[in-house]
Design a protein around this motif. Structure first.
Motif, mmCIF file in Angstrom:
data_model
loop_
_atom_site.group_PDB
_atom_site.id
_atom_site.type_symbol
_atom_site.label_atom_id
_atom_site.label_comp_id
_atom_site.label_asym_id
_atom_site.label_seq_id
_atom_site.Cartn_x
_atom_site.Cartn_y
_atom_site.Cartn_z
ATOM 1 N N GLY A 60 -2.510 0.733 -1.450
ATOM 2 C CA GLY A 60 -2.287 0.627 -2.890
ATOM 3 C C GLY A 60 -1.415 1.729 -3.458
ATOM 4 N N SER A 61 -0.780 2.541 -2.602
ATOM 5 C CA SER A 61 0.049 3.628 -3.121
ATOM 6 C C SER A 61 1.327 3.064 -3.715
ATOM 7 N N SER A 62 1.927 3.826 -4.572
ATOM 8 C CA SER A 62 3.170 3.413 -5.203
ATOM 9 C C SER A 62 4.179 4.534 -5.076
ATOM 10 N N VAL A 63 5.401 4.254 -5.478
ATOM 11 C CA VAL A 63 6.450 5.268 -5.433
ATOM 12 C C VAL A 63 6.040 6.462 -6.268
ATOM 13 N N ALA A 64 5.480 6.236 -7.457
ATOM 14 C CA ALA A 64 5.086 7.326 -8.347
ATOM 15 C C ALA A 64 4.012 8.208 -7.719
ATOM 16 N N ALA A 65 3.172 7.637 -6.869
ATOM 17 C CA ALA A 65 2.099 8.410 -6.251
ATOM 18 C C ALA A 65 2.643 9.479 -5.315
ATOM 19 N N ASP A 66 3.876 9.359 -4.853
ATOM 20 C CA ASP A 66 4.450 10.308 -3.908
ATOM 21 C C ASP A 66 5.289 11.398 -4.574
ATOM 22 N N GLN A 67 5.274 11.481 -5.898
ATOM 23 C CA GLN A 67 6.096 12.466 -6.597
ATOM 24 C C GLN A 67 5.779 13.892 -6.176
ATOM 25 N N ASN A 68 4.526 14.176 -5.881
ATOM 26 C CA ASN A 68 4.136 15.539 -5.527
ATOM 27 C C ASN A 68 4.124 15.777 -4.027
ATOM 28 N N ALA A 69 4.567 14.811 -3.255
ATOM 29 C CA ALA A 69 4.611 14.963 -1.801
ATOM 30 C C ALA A 69 5.680 15.984 -1.416
ATOM 31 N N VAL A 94 10.254 12.460 -1.560
ATOM 32 C CA VAL A 94 9.707 11.174 -1.129
ATOM 33 C C VAL A 94 9.874 10.109 -2.206
ATOM 34 N N ASP A 95 9.620 10.455 -3.468
ATOM 35 C CA ASP A 95 9.716 9.445 -4.525
ATOM 36 C C ASP A 95 11.141 8.920 -4.674
ATOM 37 N N LEU A 96 12.146 9.799 -4.564
ATOM 38 C CA LEU A 96 13.540 9.356 -4.682
ATOM 39 C C LEU A 96 13.994 8.612 -3.427
ATOM 40 N N LEU A 97 13.470 9.008 -2.287
ATOM 41 C CA LEU A 97 13.762 8.309 -1.029
ATOM 42 C C LEU A 97 13.227 6.879 -1.103
ATOM 43 N N ASP A 98 12.014 6.735 -1.640
ATOM 44 C CA ASP A 98 11.414 5.408 -1.785
ATOM 45 C C ASP A 98 12.203 4.546 -2.774
ATOM 46 N N GLU A 99 12.637 5.130 -3.888
ATOM 47 C CA GLU A 99 13.442 4.380 -4.866
ATOM 48 C C GLU A 99 14.731 3.887 -4.221
ATOM 49 N N TRP A 147 15.119 14.124 9.677
ATOM 50 C CA TRP A 147 14.460 13.303 10.708
ATOM 51 C C TRP A 147 13.180 12.679 10.177
ATOM 52 N N GLU A 148 12.479 13.407 9.281
ATOM 53 C CA GLU A 148 11.267 12.862 8.685
ATOM 54 C C GLU A 148 11.599 11.731 7.718
ATOM 55 N N ALA A 149 12.690 11.898 6.971
ATOM 56 C CA ALA A 149 13.128 10.859 6.037
ATOM 57 C C ALA A 149 13.477 9.587 6.796
ATOM 58 N N SER A 150 14.146 9.729 7.928
ATOM 59 C CA SER A 150 14.494 8.587 8.766
ATOM 60 C C SER A 150 13.234 7.857 9.240
ATOM 61 N N ALA A 151 12.254 8.605 9.721
ATOM 62 C CA ALA A 151 10.997 8.013 10.194
ATOM 63 C C ALA A 151 10.233 7.364 9.037
ATOM 64 N N HIS A 152 10.235 7.995 7.878
ATOM 65 C CA HIS A 152 9.546 7.464 6.696
ATOM 66 C C HIS A 152 10.144 6.116 6.287
ATOM 67 N N LEU A 153 11.468 6.031 6.258
ATOM 68 C CA LEU A 153 12.127 4.777 5.885
ATOM 69 C C LEU A 153 11.782 3.659 6.868
ATOM 70 N N LYS A 154 11.717 3.979 8.136
ATOM 71 C CA LYS A 154 11.381 2.985 9.167
ATOM 72 C C LYS A 154 9.914 2.563 9.056
ATOM 73 N N ASP A 155 9.016 3.531 8.934
ATOM 74 C CA ASP A 155 7.582 3.242 8.905
ATOM 75 C C ASP A 155 7.155 2.523 7.632
ATOM 76 N N ARG A 156 7.657 2.952 6.500
ATOM 77 C CA ARG A 156 7.183 2.413 5.223
ATOM 78 C C ARG A 156 7.914 1.159 4.782
ATOM 79 N N PHE A 157 9.230 1.074 5.074
ATOM 80 C CA PHE A 157 10.030 -0.025 4.550
ATOM 81 C C PHE A 157 10.677 -0.888 5.629
ATOM 82 N N GLY A 158 10.589 -0.477 6.882
ATOM 83 C CA GLY A 158 11.242 -1.224 7.947
ATOM 84 C C GLY A 158 12.753 -1.063 7.934
ATOM 85 N N ILE A 159 13.230 -0.039 7.245
ATOM 86 C CA ILE A 159 14.676 0.233 7.163
ATOM 87 C C ILE A 159 15.005 1.266 8.231
ATOM 88 N N ASP A 160 15.809 0.860 9.192
ATOM 89 C CA ASP A 160 16.158 1.720 10.318
ATOM 90 C C ASP A 160 17.455 2.457 10.006
#
Length: 90
Positions: A11-20, A68-73, A26-39
């Protein structure tokens, strides 16, 4: 070497990650793959940081940091709309 990025909470949202903590490339790359399926490889993120069109990041000496919040957007905007067939406009 394995790198682990924490999976999003139920149930998390983009806004929930503002304080992350901002992510290294390399972490951003893994995050995009894991959370959104964007390789997107870290090298591609580096190129986009140079030519434009990639997710926003902080310039921190030699290590870019991706909030994280801007990466998710960026990922949500890049992903496009849901369609029911290949003949529909995306």
């Amino acid at each position: 070497m394995q790198h682990h990025v924490q999976a999003p909470r139920e149930g998390s949202s983009v806004a929930a990650d503002q304080n992350a903590r901002p992510l290294r490339r390399w972490e951003a790359s893994a995050h995009l793959k894991d959370r959104f399926g964007i390789d997107v490889a870290p090298a591609t993120l580096a190129k986009l940081a140079s030519i434009g069109g990639g997710p926003p990041f902080y310039k921190n000496a030699r290590a870019p940091l991706y909030p994280v919040d801007l990466l998710d957007e960026w990922a949500l905007a890049r992903r496009g709309n849901v369609v029911r067939s290949t003949s529909e406009a995306a």
